[in-house]
Design an enzyme around this catalytic site. Structure first.
Site, PDB file in Angstrom:
ATOM      1  N   ARG A   1      -2.184   2.220 -12.928  1.00 22.31           N
ATOM      2  CA  ARG A   1      -0.806   2.449 -13.404  1.00 22.31           C
ATOM      3  C   ARG A   1      -0.780   2.333 -14.916  1.00 22.31           C
ATOM      4  NH1 ARG A   1       3.213  -1.803 -14.208  1.00 22.31           N
ATOM      5  NH2 ARG A   1       5.289  -0.879 -14.537  1.00 22.31           N
TER       6      ARG A   1
ATOM      7  N   THR B   1       5.005  -6.141  -7.949  1.00 23.37           N
ATOM      8  CA  THR B   1       5.617  -7.171  -8.786  1.00 23.37           C
ATOM      9  C   THR B   1       5.357  -8.594  -8.292  1.00 23.37           C
ATOM     10  OG1 THR B   1       7.441  -5.597  -9.170  1.00 23.37           O
ATOM     11  CG2 THR B   1       7.640  -7.789 -10.131  1.00 23.37           C
TER      12      THR B   1
END
Length: 495
Positions: free
Chosen positions: A50, A290
């Site tokens: 990412r 997360t």
């Protein structure tokens, strides 16, 4: 692989299939932007990378993309790159003294006046918020650390009462959880970053702060079919229209950062379960992200609670689990990836894993392709096949098979490099870029060779082959064939 069934002369260390089904998405940043560290993360288990466009400039990102792509040549394995757009972040203005203390119970004004703020007021330079808010709406500041409640509103000012006070400093973020704010899904920065990502031939583009299906339309148009689109679910409003959003994107992410700010903490786990389950039912890849191993930003080992959190996402059948600051800015990026890899292997080795994985019922659509994918799942169990091999140009056959969550690996053979790269976020898939086949006999022969070459089967084993006839026609999956290997199929071919 270069596409001609020969290992590249530059290959230094071939990376075989991972031995696990769930994918690992690692965020790159200051702690992991060198060729050496990116290579170590790849070897440690990162299936996809990412790139967060909220930080750094495009020139730096272009260099990181080049480094990632070079891994394909060095390790004989396709790479997957996801570019994450920043999105329309709401922020308050600046204060005359840099920060103020807001006391619980006091009045506080948000207005359009750009004069530096005080303990009584501050600028909120987002007219859209003024239109959307209602009396009684909550405003969350600084990732939810401060809470305001709207007591009155006008065209240029919003009167609030401080419900949870604290220090508020310059340009802190603001969340509006109770209403849909009519913000454009893409800012000017996002449009520039999206054009850059498309020009760099990245595989996935993640759209932040999606609130409704319509938010995806402009991004889809600007991408123009040159990358896949992932919707980040981080707004409560998105949960109300989840099915519609899933219909219009290629994958979703459970972005628990902002979602955890705007929802009560106890509401996040049920939301995560619902998003994962709905995505699986619709056959769309889903990423859980997360704070999965948050303590590993500073510690070489995670807490037991974090390990359980990662394991829960894997038991639920998520396609991928993501590392954020752990791999981007932490002290132990490689160890974070390695730990996530070990957790995944442990969970998938649990005898109860398959049973828990299939708590979610994924009903086949009334199509030939779905019927064959469902049949492949059953046949693999009945004949103890070692792998399911599919030929695909668009990746749709692989996604249909992965939706069933079979117990065996999925070897995906595709003539399109972009398809092979995008499948790096798909559960259970090991994608190989290779020449297409032109006949049934060639299909069978190549399936056998590839199963042996990638270590998924050996002499005497059975594999299941799926393809579409006529060959090279997207969306025409209509063949399922069971073959047995002799072990001699690689004779005469360079391995």
């Amino acid at each position: 692989m270069a596409g001609n069934e020969k290992w590249s002369d530059r290959l230094t260390e071939y990376l075989p299939p991972r031995g696990r089904k769930v994918r690992i998405l690692a965020t790159l940043g200051p702690a992991s932007r060198t060729p050496e560290m990116i290579g170590r993360l790849f070897r440690a288990g990162a299936d996809a990378f990412r790139i967060n466009m909220s930080h750094g400039d495009q020139a730096d990102k272009a260099e990181v993309i080049r480094i990632i792509r070079n891994l394909e040549v060095l390790h004989g394995r396709t790479t997957t790159i996801l570019v994450d757009l920043q999105g329309p972040k709401l922020r308050v203005g600046a204060f005359a003294e840099g920060s103020v203390m807001l006391e619980t119970g006091q009045a506080f004004l948000l207005d359009l006046d750009t004069t530096p703020g005080t303990a009584e007021r501050v600028c909120l330079p987002h007219k859209e918020v003024f239109y959307a808010l209602e009396v009684g709406s909550r405003l969350l500041l600084d990732d939810g650390k401060l809470v305001l409640r709207v007591t009155d509103k006008g065209e240029t000012a919003i009167a609030t009462r401080v419900e949870v006070g604290g220090v508020l400093s310059n340009n802190k973020g603001l969340n509006v959880p109770d209403v849909v704010v009519p913000l454009a899904a893409l800012t000017e920065k996002d449009r520039s970053d999206l054009a850059f990502a498309v020009d760099q031939n990245v595989d996935w583009i993640a759209l932040s702060f999606v609130q409704r299906p319509e938010d995806l339309a402009e991004a889809r148009r600007l991408i123009g079919g040159k990358a896949a689109l992932l919707a980040k679910i981080e707004k409560p409003a998105a949960l109300d229209r989840l099915e519609g959003i899933l219909e219009l994107c290629d994958a979703v992410m459970v972005a628990r950062g902002d979602l955890g700010v705007e929802l009560p903490p106890e509401a996040v786990p049920p939301a995560q379960k619902r998003i994962v389950e709905t995505a699986r039912e619709l056959g769309k890849p889903v990423v859980v992200a997360t704070q999965m191993l948050e303590s590993m930003i500073k510690s070489p080992s995670p807490t037991r609670a974090e390990v359980s959190d990662v394991a829960t996402a894997i038991y639920d059948g998520a396609d991928a689990v993501m590392l954020s600051a752990e791999s981007a800015a932490g002290d132990w990026p490689e160890e974070s990836v390695s730990m996530m890899d070990r957790i995944a292997l442990s969970v998938e080795g649990d005898k109860g894993y398959a049973r828990r994985l299939h708590f979610t019922e994924t009903k086949a659509d009334p199509t030939t392709a779905d019927a064959l994918a469902e049949a492949a799942f059953d046949i693999a169990k009945t004949v103890s096949a070692k792998a399911i091999i599919c030929f695909t140009s668009s990746g749709s056959t692989a996604r249909r098979i992965a939706r069933e969550r079979p117990a065996v690996p999925i070897l995906v053979l595709t003539p399109k490099m972009e398809t092979a790269r995008q499948l790096g976020l798909l559960w259970g898939a090991h994608a190989v870029h290779t020449k297409d086949v032109g006949s049934f006999e060639e299909m069978v022969a190549k399936s056998k060779r590839m199963a042996l070459r990638h270590g998924l089967a050996k002499g005497g084993d059975r594999v299941i082959v799926m393809a579409g006839v006529p060959f090279g026609t997207p969306g025409s999956t209509n063949v399922l064939h069971v073959v047995r290997l002799t072990g001699d199929e690689l004779k005469g071919y360079e391995s």
